[in-house]
Design an enzyme around this catalytic site. Structure first.
Site, PDB file in Angstrom:
ATOM      1  N   HIS A   1       1.187  -5.511 -10.992  1.00 25.42           N
ATOM      2  CA  HIS A   1       0.299  -5.232  -9.874  1.00 25.42           C
ATOM      3  C   HIS A   1      -1.014  -4.636 -10.383  1.00 25.42           C
ATOM      4  CE1 HIS A   1       3.491  -6.258  -7.325  1.00 25.42           C
ATOM      5  NE2 HIS A   1       3.710  -5.127  -6.682  1.00 25.42           N
TER       6      HIS A   1
ATOM      7  N   CYS B   1       5.724   0.491  -5.184  1.00 23.94           N
ATOM      8  CA  CYS B   1       5.262   0.159  -6.532  1.00 23.94           C
ATOM      9  C   CYS B   1       3.746   0.281  -6.677  1.00 23.94           C
ATOM     10  CB  CYS B   1       5.720  -1.248  -6.911  1.00 23.94           C
ATOM     11  SG  CYS B   1       5.466  -2.482  -5.621  1.00 23.94           S
TER      12      CYS B   1
END
Length: 342
Positions: A241, A128
């Protein structure tokens, strides 16, 4: 052409998001099969306004399936991917089990989606954090080349799964009135904390997460010898993130020119007006299928070095959306082949 689709790991955070993204993007699903472990509490999940039963995974469950999205552990993927492929199922796997295999394509569609035109039956969905970093680096690499990259990631707790999010929330509630409790596994608390430890430590001092970011970035960009350094940090954020990236380029590129490259790149949105407090944040990325890039500046010590900040929704573009985009291209290729042969 419409496909029968299965999701393995359908009750987890990524599996649930895969189901949402399939519906949002109008993927042509003739039938949806949802698989999870016997421990799963959810016995039905909604898709297309209908309740779908969640079943334990079995070999027979893949019979007649055209596409399977895997959102499960390495061990589960390693066990079931060969079984699914033996039944002519195309597998898009979100674990890290197959990412390092030279013969398995590791794909971010905006960067190396052409690999899917060969119709591979197993495609690895990347890490990710790596996805958002690679999307920002790719336009720079194409325009002026890359000589070295340093990354410091700030990764949300949802990257560790739903149980970790529950621990974060439990720790926040407890910490508002008393000591923050340790995690159930004895690790450093997520709540009110910044933890430079994601996944296990390797013999070289890097964590497995840091190694994944580096090796996968090299593979997707097609730069196997690119010098890289990464420090991966868990921060007390539910979703989203972020990373601070420093890239030494093949030749100087000013921030304005970099912004123009990013504006022209698919999957990238420039958010870069610090004077107005507009820059990438985790919350700004939540629910989005693009990565955000900003805080772009030339390093004071080196005119060929750019520093910038990126963020993305780790459950969507960092996992589920990227997997569905892979599936969409596989479907387009299969449809074109079918129409050509008709």
């Amino acid at each position: 052409m419409i496909w029968r689709v299965a999701i393995l790991g359908a009750t987890g955070l990524v599996g649930r998001t895969m189901r949402t993204v399939l519906e949002e993007r109008g993927f042509p699903v003739a039938e949806l099969r949802l698989f999870a472990s016997e421990r799963s509490e959810a016995r039905t999940l909604d898709f297309g306004g209908q309740a779908h039963a969640v079943q334990p995974v079995s070999a027979a469950g893949f019979d007649g399936v055209d596409l399977a999205l895997f959102a499960c552990s390495n061990a589960v993927s390693e066990e079931w991917a060969p079984i699914a492929r033996a039944r002519a199922v195309r597998v898009v796997d979100n674990s890290s089990a197959f990412r390092d295999h030279p013969e398995i394509p590791l794909v971010v569609p905006e960067i190396n989606g052409a690999l899917l035109d060969a119709e591979p039956t197993l495609v690895a969905n990347p890490n990710c954090t790596m996805i958002m970093v690679a999307l920002a680096l790719a336009p720079l690499a194409r325009a002026v080349g890359l000589e070295a990259v340093e990354i410091a990631s700030y990764q949300s707790v949802s990257g560790a799964g739903s149980a970790a999010v529950e621990e974060l929330e439990r720790g926040i509630r407890a910490g508002l009135e008393g000591p923050v409790p340790e995690r159930l596994d004895g690790g450093a608390p997520f709540a009110f904390n910044v933890v430079p430890h994601i996944d296990r430590f390797e013999a070289n001092g890097y964590t497995r997460e840091e190694m994944k970011v580096m090796t996968e970035t090299r593979k997707v960009l097609g730069l196997p010898l690119l010098p890289m350094h990464c420090t991966a940090v868990r921060v007390p954020v539910r979703i989203g993130h972020a990373a601070a990236v420093t890239a030494r380029l093949g030749r100087a590129l000013d921030p304005a020119a970099a912004r123009e490259l990013w504006r022209a790149a698919p999957g990238v949105e420039v958010l870069d007006d610090p004077a107005a407090s507009r820059y990438p944040t985790s919350l700004a990325a939540v629910g989005r299928d693009v990565i955000l890039v900003g805080r772009v500046r030339t390093a004071l010590h080196e005119p060929r070095t750019l520093a910038f900040f990126v963020s993305s929704d780790n459950l969507r573009k960092g996992a589920a959306t990227n997997a569905v985009q892979i599936a969409e291209r596989l479907l387009r290729v299969a449809t074109a082949r079918s129409e050509k042969g008709a």
